[in-house]
Design a protein around this motif. Structure first.
Motif, PDB file in Angstrom:
ATOM      1  N   VAL A 156      16.399  51.350  92.353  1.00  0.00           N
ATOM      2  CA  VAL A 156      14.863  51.251  91.877  1.00  0.00           C
ATOM      3  C   VAL A 156      14.297  50.041  92.716  1.00  0.00           C
ATOM      4  O   VAL A 156      14.964  48.846  93.120  1.00  0.00           O
ATOM      5  CB  VAL A 156      15.008  50.777  90.526  1.00  0.00           C
ATOM      6  CG1 VAL A 156      13.682  50.511  89.972  1.00  0.00           C
ATOM      7  CG2 VAL A 156      15.552  51.619  89.574  1.00  0.00           C
ATOM      8  N   ARG A 157      13.212  50.303  93.117  1.00  0.00           N
ATOM      9  CA  ARG A 157      12.269  49.304  93.870  1.00  0.00           C
ATOM     10  C   ARG A 157      10.867  49.310  93.547  1.00  0.00           C
ATOM     11  O   ARG A 157      10.562  50.364  93.373  1.00  0.00           O
ATOM     12  CB  ARG A 157      12.725  49.420  95.390  1.00  0.00           C
ATOM     13  CG  ARG A 157      12.065  50.753  95.941  1.00  0.00           C
ATOM     14  CD  ARG A 157      12.248  50.391  97.587  1.00  0.00           C
ATOM     15  NE  ARG A 157      11.833  51.731  98.388  1.00  0.00           N
ATOM     16  CZ  ARG A 157      11.338  52.024  99.643  1.00  0.00           C
ATOM     17  NH1 ARG A 157      11.369  50.851 100.150  1.00  0.00           N
ATOM     18  NH2 ARG A 157      10.951  53.121  99.742  1.00  0.00           N
ATOM     19  N   VAL A 158      10.168  48.213  93.691  1.00  0.00           N
ATOM     20  CA  VAL A 158       8.929  48.192  93.328  1.00  0.00           C
ATOM     21  C   VAL A 158       8.145  47.843  94.593  1.00  0.00           C
ATOM     22  O   VAL A 158       8.415  47.060  95.451  1.00  0.00           O
ATOM     23  CB  VAL A 158       8.517  46.976  92.265  1.00  0.00           C
ATOM     24  CG1 VAL A 158       6.982  47.137  92.271  1.00  0.00           C
ATOM     25  CG2 VAL A 158       9.004  47.443  90.950  1.00  0.00           C
ATOM     26  N   LYS A 214       3.612  40.541  81.536  1.00  0.00           N
ATOM     27  CA  LYS A 214       3.563  39.464  80.887  1.00  0.00           C
ATOM     28  C   LYS A 214       3.048  38.281  81.580  1.00  0.00           C
ATOM     29  O   LYS A 214       3.181  38.058  82.768  1.00  0.00           O
ATOM     30  CB  LYS A 214       5.416  38.839  80.798  1.00  0.00           C
ATOM     31  CG  LYS A 214       5.426  37.764  79.602  1.00  0.00           C
ATOM     32  CD  LYS A 214       7.021  37.489  79.438  1.00  0.00           C
ATOM     33  CE  LYS A 214       7.303  36.474  78.518  1.00  0.00           C
ATOM     34  NZ  LYS A 214       6.242  35.072  78.647  1.00  0.00           N
ATOM     35  N   THR A 215       2.150  37.569  80.857  1.00  0.00           N
ATOM     36  CA  THR A 215       1.092  36.558  81.408  1.00  0.00           C
ATOM     37  C   THR A 215       1.563  35.217  80.838  1.00  0.00           C
ATOM     38  O   THR A 215       2.608  35.180  79.958  1.00  0.00           O
ATOM     39  CB  THR A 215      -0.315  36.885  81.224  1.00  0.00           C
ATOM     40  OG1 THR A 215      -0.491  36.616  79.525  1.00  0.00           O
ATOM     41  CG2 THR A 215      -0.662  38.215  81.640  1.00  0.00           C
ATOM     42  N   THR A 266       3.574  38.904  85.102  1.00  0.00           N
ATOM     43  CA  THR A 266       4.766  39.529  86.014  1.00  0.00           C
ATOM     44  C   THR A 266       4.604  41.075  85.453  1.00  0.00           C
ATOM     45  O   THR A 266       4.434  41.169  84.156  1.00  0.00           O
ATOM     46  CB  THR A 266       6.084  38.785  85.368  1.00  0.00           C
ATOM     47  OG1 THR A 266       6.086  37.469  85.754  1.00  0.00           O
ATOM     48  CG2 THR A 266       7.127  39.589  85.945  1.00  0.00           C
ATOM     49  N   TYR A 267       4.648  41.919  86.278  1.00  0.00           N
ATOM     50  CA  TYR A 267       4.981  43.171  86.151  1.00  0.00           C
ATOM     51  C   TYR A 267       6.076  43.842  86.212  1.00  0.00           C
ATOM     52  O   TYR A 267       6.586  43.713  87.364  1.00  0.00           O
ATOM     53  CB  TYR A 267       3.766  43.849  86.547  1.00  0.00           C
ATOM     54  CG  TYR A 267       2.437  43.701  86.454  1.00  0.00           C
ATOM     55  CD1 TYR A 267       1.585  44.356  85.533  1.00  0.00           C
ATOM     56  CD2 TYR A 267       1.419  42.711  87.007  1.00  0.00           C
ATOM     57  CE1 TYR A 267       0.311  44.025  84.961  1.00  0.00           C
ATOM     58  CE2 TYR A 267       0.353  42.349  86.676  1.00  0.00           C
ATOM     59  CZ  TYR A 267      -0.423  43.156  85.552  1.00  0.00           C
ATOM     60  OH  TYR A 267      -1.669  42.852  85.440  1.00  0.00           O
ATOM     61  N   SER A 268       6.698  44.475  85.211  1.00  0.00           N
ATOM     62  CA  SER A 268       8.000  44.960  85.736  1.00  0.00           C
ATOM     63  C   SER A 268       8.184  46.438  85.266  1.00  0.00           C
ATOM     64  O   SER A 268       7.644  46.846  84.273  1.00  0.00           O
ATOM     65  CB  SER A 268       9.157  44.179  84.431  1.00  0.00           C
ATOM     66  OG  SER A 268       9.009  42.851  84.663  1.00  0.00           O
ATOM     67  N   CYS A 269       9.122  47.115  86.121  1.00  0.00           N
ATOM     68  CA  CYS A 269       9.360  48.439  86.118  1.00  0.00           C
ATOM     69  C   CYS A 269      10.870  48.376  85.339  1.00  0.00           C
ATOM     70  O   CYS A 269      11.898  48.113  85.935  1.00  0.00           O
ATOM     71  CB  CYS A 269       9.298  49.452  87.139  1.00  0.00           C
ATOM     72  SG  CYS A 269       9.813  50.826  87.181  1.00  0.00           S
ATOM     73  N   SER A 296      15.734  46.439  85.587  1.00  0.00           N
ATOM     74  CA  SER A 296      14.421  45.728  85.525  1.00  0.00           C
ATOM     75  C   SER A 296      14.052  45.293  86.882  1.00  0.00           C
ATOM     76  O   SER A 296      14.828  44.233  87.281  1.00  0.00           O
ATOM     77  CB  SER A 296      14.319  44.813  84.294  1.00  0.00           C
ATOM     78  OG  SER A 296      14.148  45.250  83.218  1.00  0.00           O
ATOM     79  N   VAL A 297      13.069  45.721  87.325  1.00  0.00           N
ATOM     80  CA  VAL A 297      12.603  45.357  88.834  1.00  0.00           C
ATOM     81  C   VAL A 297      11.081  44.720  88.717  1.00  0.00           C
ATOM     82  O   VAL A 297      10.288  45.610  87.912  1.00  0.00           O
ATOM     83  CB  VAL A 297      12.521  46.343  89.809  1.00  0.00           C
ATOM     84  CG1 VAL A 297      12.116  45.644  91.108  1.00  0.00           C
ATOM     85  CG2 VAL A 297      14.157  46.817  89.892  1.00  0.00           C
ATOM     86  N   SER A 298      10.797  43.325  89.078  1.00  0.00           N
ATOM     87  CA  SER A 298       9.495  42.890  88.633  1.00  0.00           C
ATOM     88  C   SER A 298       8.712  42.606  89.919  1.00  0.00           C
ATOM     89  O   SER A 298       9.246  42.198  90.862  1.00  0.00           O
ATOM     90  CB  SER A 298       9.717  41.583  87.702  1.00  0.00           C
ATOM     91  OG  SER A 298      10.287  41.918  86.603  1.00  0.00           O
TER      92      SER A 298
END
Length: 432
Positions: free
Chosen positions: A312-314, A348-349, A392-395, A407-409
């Motif tokens: 997994v990668r963002v 998440k802010t 932060t945005y996480s996949c 989880s990749v953020s």
């Protein structure tokens, strides 16, 4: 006398007689293992069962006698085992005594300690075939005992039952079992001998691509029996293929590529295990280990599943954020098998107490590589009108080959003088 080992979980068993010096205890002890079973046989009344068959099921007990087990200090005193008196209103229980002097019972400790280990043991006894060997009112009889533990261990036993060579005049005082019509002991038990057995440590295995996996299959024969052949077959989606075959007296085994059976171990120790090298998606399926003597056959079925975890990668790692522009983050999930995968995005802010699941996501179609693995891409659109930075945005990716989700953020920085937003990878996990 039949004997039963009484022992208590975590404590030494209590019984009559003095306690033995633990320092003088032998590493192995001969015990009898008593199992609650079912006898599945042909219904003499010809009544059809619930599934359209003509079989009946009766309560039974299997007493494995003279079994050698390792004494780890938890074995208690041995007390007399007595055949239980059945309630007049219940079906009579068929008790099989099986001598294990000629062969060694595998996984004996697991059978003995099953209750304390909270393992379930499924035990079924059935006629080896419905056409008994021999003629006359008390012909030779053979039975098959099948033991399955909830841990995956399976054991198949070929039991030789009582027989007599002639009619009632040869043994006028012989007592025949009312259902089986074979001689029984004075206590009403069926005396048998374990002549042939086969076992496997697991009925289901899961492995990764490219690895080496061993499909366990062992057997043991009484001195009077000889190995006739060993065959391994694979079945998948309606098609079958023979992978290995050894025939006694032949010049050598027939072997497919990528598979190996250690012939010296097979002939010397009864190790019929199959080694499969370089596992691919095409190797997934049902494997059958078939061990034969001139008189009998035993087979074990092992399900092999291939499970490859996703990478997994963002991307991108950095993106320039412009006002009134929608920015798209891409989560690339690749190289996984089987097909089913779960993907979600969260935000998440600094103001959020917990991550918030986002719904503005899109997915590509599944893609399959030449090696059989799958890939998919998920897209998250971030609108400048609604974005709150920093954030932060996480996949998050879940798959059967993963012990826990990946989880990749990407971290969204607050706008600076250059109005640039950096999406930097803060977690990258590609392993199980």
């Amino acid at each position: 006398m039949i004997q039963e080992l009484l022992f208590f979980c975590g404590l030494l068993g209590l019984g009559a007689g003095s306690t033995k010096d633990p320092t003088a205890a032998p590493p192995f002890q001969t015990v009898d293992i008593v199992l609650d079973c079912s006898y599945v046989g042909e219904d003499p009344r010809g009544l059809q069962g619930a599934f359209g068959d003509l079989f009946s099921k009766d309560p039974a007990t299997l007493v494995l006698r003279d079994v050698s087990v390792r004494d780890d200090g938890s074995l208690g005193e041995v007390t007399d085992y007595k055949v239980l008196q059945e309630n007049a209103d219940s079906s009579p229980r068929i008790v099989f005594e099986a001598s294990a002097l000629l062969v060694s019972i595998p996984h004996a400790e697991s059978l003995l300690h099953a209750d304390c280990n909270r393992e379930e043991v499924n035990c079924e006894i059935s006629p080896y075939d419905f056409q008994q060997h021999g003629k006359g009112p008390c012909p030779a009889s053979w039975f098959m005992g099948t033991l399955r533990l909830s841990s995956g261990i399976s054991i198949a036993l070929v039991l030789r039952g009582p027989h007599c060579s002639g009619g009632p005049e040869d043994k006028p005082d012989a007592i025949l079992h009312p259902k089986l019509r074979i001689p029984v002991s004075k206590k009403g038990t069926v005396l048998t001998t374990v002549e042939f057995l086969s076992s496997s440590r697991s009925t289901s295995l899961r492995t990764h691509l490219g690895g080496l996996v061993t499909l366990d299959c062992h057997f043991a024969l009484a001195p009077s029996s000889l190995l006739s052949s060993l065959e391994w077959r694979r079945q998948h989606r309606g098609s079958g293929r023979r992978l290995f075959r050894y025939q006694a007296g032949s010049t050598g085994p027939t072997v497919e590529p990528k598979v190996r059976v250690d012939l010296p171990q097979l002939l010397g120790n009864g190790d019929a295990s199959l080694n499969l090298q370089g596992v691919s998606v095409a190797d997934e399926g049902t494997y059958i280990c078939l061990v034969s003597t001139p008189q009998h056959q035993i087979q074990h079925i092992i399900q092999l599943q291939v499970a490859e975890p996703p990478k997994v990668r963002v991307i991108p790692a950095q993106v320039s954020f412009e006002r009134d522009v929608t920015t798209t983050l891409t989560c690339d999930i690749a190289g996984y098998y089987p097909l089913d995968v779960s993907v979600s995005w969260t935000q998440k802010t600094a103001e959020d107490e917990a991550e918030i699941t986002l719904s503005s996501t899109r997915f590509s179609s599944h893609r399959q590589s030449q090696d059989g693995t799958y890939s998919i891409t998920s897209y998250l659109s971030i609108s400048s009108a609604a974005v709150q930075a920093p954030a932060t945005y996480s996949c998050h990716v879940s798959h059967v080959a993963l012990e826990e989700p990946i989880s990749v953020s990407a971290y969204l920085k607050a706008p600076g003088p250059s109005n640039q937003v950096n999406c930097s990878l803060t977690s990258y996990n590609t392993s199980v």
